[in-house]
Design a protein around this motif. Structure first.
Motif, PDB file in Angstrom:
ATOM      1  N   LEU B  76      13.848  48.966  27.070  1.00 45.11           N
ATOM      2  CA  LEU B  76      14.647  47.812  26.217  1.00 45.11           C
ATOM      3  C   LEU B  76      14.682  46.592  27.272  1.00 45.11           C
ATOM      4  CD1 LEU B  76      16.755  46.960  24.168  1.00 45.11           C
ATOM      5  CD2 LEU B  76      18.394  47.922  25.488  1.00 45.11           C
ATOM      6  N   ASN B  77      14.253  45.551  26.568  1.00 49.31           N
ATOM      7  CA  ASN B  77      14.132  44.254  27.452  1.00 49.31           C
ATOM      8  C   ASN B  77      15.323  43.300  26.891  1.00 49.31           C
ATOM      9  OD1 ASN B  77      11.518  44.728  29.015  1.00 49.31           O
ATOM     10  ND2 ASN B  77      10.818  44.898  27.010  1.00 49.31           N
ATOM     11  N   VAL B  78      15.953  42.844  27.678  1.00 47.86           N
ATOM     12  CA  VAL B  78      16.792  41.676  27.558  1.00 47.86           C
ATOM     13  C   VAL B  78      16.566  40.424  27.900  1.00 47.86           C
ATOM     14  CG1 VAL B  78      19.150  41.093  27.175  1.00 47.86           C
ATOM     15  CG2 VAL B  78      18.452  43.347  27.119  1.00 47.86           C
ATOM     16  N   ASN B  79      16.287  39.406  27.472  1.00 48.77           N
ATOM     17  CA  ASN B  79      15.692  38.099  27.948  1.00 48.77           C
ATOM     18  C   ASN B  79      16.869  37.247  27.871  1.00 48.77           C
ATOM     19  OD1 ASN B  79      13.012  38.943  28.038  1.00 48.77           O
ATOM     20  ND2 ASN B  79      12.752  38.570  25.928  1.00 48.77           N
ATOM     21  N   ALA B  80      16.964  36.151  28.762  1.00 47.08           N
ATOM     22  CA  ALA B  80      17.840  35.066  28.733  1.00 47.08           C
ATOM     23  C   ALA B  80      19.055  35.628  28.934  1.00 47.08           C
ATOM     24  CB  ALA B  80      17.599  34.011  27.689  1.00 47.08           C
ATOM     25  N   LEU B  81      19.455  36.439  29.878  1.00 46.69           N
ATOM     26  CA  LEU B  81      20.717  37.150  30.140  1.00 46.69           C
ATOM     27  C   LEU B  81      21.890  36.337  30.007  1.00 46.69           C
ATOM     28  CD1 LEU B  81      19.723  39.842  32.713  1.00 46.69           C
ATOM     29  CD2 LEU B  81      20.371  40.317  30.295  1.00 46.69           C
ATOM     30  N   GLU B  82      22.918  36.824  29.231  1.00 50.74           N
ATOM     31  CA  GLU B  82      24.104  35.938  29.054  1.00 50.74           C
ATOM     32  C   GLU B  82      25.153  36.914  29.652  1.00 50.74           C
ATOM     33  OE1 GLU B  82      24.790  34.819  25.167  1.00 50.74           O
ATOM     34  OE2 GLU B  82      22.880  33.885  24.785  1.00 50.74           O
ATOM     35  N   LEU B  83      26.279  36.428  30.235  1.00 58.46           N
ATOM     36  CA  LEU B  83      27.095  37.179  30.747  1.00 58.46           C
ATOM     37  C   LEU B  83      27.871  38.348  29.951  1.00 58.46           C
ATOM     38  CD1 LEU B  83      29.457  34.487  32.372  1.00 58.46           C
ATOM     39  CD2 LEU B  83      27.860  35.777  33.508  1.00 58.46           C
ATOM     40  N   GLU B  84      28.067  38.091  28.475  1.00 60.51           N
ATOM     41  CA  GLU B  84      28.541  39.093  27.738  1.00 60.51           C
ATOM     42  C   GLU B  84      27.304  40.272  27.459  1.00 60.51           C
ATOM     43  OE1 GLU B  84      28.427  35.846  27.146  1.00 60.51           O
ATOM     44  OE2 GLU B  84      27.774  35.168  25.343  1.00 60.51           O
ATOM     45  N   ASP B  85      26.287  40.173  27.868  1.00 64.15           N
ATOM     46  CA  ASP B  85      25.387  41.346  27.939  1.00 64.15           C
ATOM     47  C   ASP B  85      25.680  42.364  28.869  1.00 64.15           C
ATOM     48  OD1 ASP B  85      22.432  38.920  27.569  1.00 64.15           O
ATOM     49  OD2 ASP B  85      23.965  39.781  26.127  1.00 64.15           O
ATOM     50  N   SER B  86      26.567  42.037  29.675  1.00 62.49           N
ATOM     51  CA  SER B  86      27.056  43.079  30.734  1.00 62.49           C
ATOM     52  C   SER B  86      27.709  44.240  29.955  1.00 62.49           C
ATOM     53  CB  SER B  86      28.119  42.568  31.735  1.00 62.49           C
ATOM     54  OG  SER B  86      27.672  41.461  32.586  1.00 62.49           O
ATOM     55  N   ALA B  87      27.186  45.412  30.266  1.00 65.16           N
ATOM     56  CA  ALA B  87      27.641  46.587  29.188  1.00 65.16           C
ATOM     57  C   ALA B  87      26.802  47.796  29.890  1.00 65.16           C
ATOM     58  CB  ALA B  87      27.288  46.370  27.909  1.00 65.16           C
ATOM     59  N   LEU B  88      27.422  48.941  29.178  1.00 61.80           N
ATOM     60  CA  LEU B  88      26.759  50.024  29.490  1.00 61.80           C
ATOM     61  C   LEU B  88      25.760  50.356  28.386  1.00 61.80           C
ATOM     62  CD1 LEU B  88      26.196  53.035  31.025  1.00 61.80           C
ATOM     63  CD2 LEU B  88      27.916  53.919  29.340  1.00 61.80           C
ATOM     64  N   TYR B  89      24.321  50.523  28.611  1.00 65.52           N
ATOM     65  CA  TYR B  89      23.361  50.733  27.497  1.00 65.52           C
ATOM     66  C   TYR B  89      22.825  52.136  27.698  1.00 65.52           C
ATOM     67  CZ  TYR B  89      23.012  45.727  27.359  1.00 65.52           C
ATOM     68  OH  TYR B  89      23.423  44.457  27.030  1.00 65.52           O
TER      69      TYR B  89
END
Lengths: 111, 113
Positions: B76-89
């Motif tokens: 899983l790739n998450v680009n242009a990370l934002e603060l709200e992407d903080s999570a358990l995946y």
């Protein structure tokens, strides 16, 4: 839109008391419903699914289409039942492929 | 039999960076799923891969992407990370067929600062 609501964030019961974890769903068709459990320091795992109509670890759940509910019940709570419980909805045909989860209820069984 | 394994266990990134999370399914499983568990939001479906193809995705922006490799592992790739992407995946896998149980991994914690 699919939605699963678990109204209680935390449920505390005494050992030996009956347990009912509530789950209501919103879906226009006939969904598949599941209960998942996460014990402390363990991964999320399937507890039961409505199509199996089974009892696992003394827990049962009946799908009530009229009330759009799938409450999880156990007649006598045990300390080892303390865990996080998630209700989940799968679309017909998609089943477990794409689940919509509720936010979970933490069950605490008091000795 | 080994369960679903995920790496890394924890990852800290700064806003704007890219994060890559990896998942190895249970041997013999062809379907891989990704879920996000953000604080207060519960588990949300992200992506489903089966036989190397993306079969469905949840309500997430395109900067969330991934792929499944010939050995059925996935990233899983998450680009242009934002603060709200903080999570358990969480990654999960199953045999093909919608009636099969999905098995979850222990998850990867992503913190965006």
């Amino acid at each position: 839109a699919q939605r699963v609501t678990q109204p209680e964030k935390l449920l505390s019961v005494f050992k030996g008391a009956p347990v009912e974890l509530k789950c209501n769903y919103s879906y226009s068709g006939s969904p598949e419903l599941f209960w998942y459990v996460q014990y402390s320091r363990q991964r999320l795992q399937l507890l039961l699914r409505h199509i199996s109509r089974e009892s696992i670890k003394g827990f049962t759940a009946d799908l009530n289409k009229g009330e759009t509910s799938f409450h999880l019940k156990k007649p006598f709570a045990q300390e080892e039942d303390s865990a996080m419980y998630y209700c989940a909805l799968g679309r017909p045909g998609a089943g477990s492929y794409q689940l919509t989860f509720g936010k979970g209820t933490k069950l605490s069984v008091i000795p | 039999e080994a369960g679903v394994t995920q790496s890394p266990t924890h990852l800290i990134k700064t806003r704007g960076q890219q994060a890559t999370l990896r998942c190895s399914p249970i041997s013999g499983h062809t379907s891989v799923y990704w879920y996000q568990q953000a604080l207060g939001l519960g588990l949300q479906f992200l992506l489903w891969y089966d036989e190397g193809e993306e079969r469905n995705r949840g309500n997430f922006p395109p900067r969330f992407s991934g792929r499944q490799f010939p050995n059925y592992s996935s990233e899983l790739n998450v680009n242009a990370l934002e603060l709200e992407d903080s999570a358990l995946y969480l990654c999960a896998s199953s045999l093909g067929g919608s009636r099969n149980t999905i098995y979850f991994g222990e998850g990867s914690w992503l913190t965006v600062v």
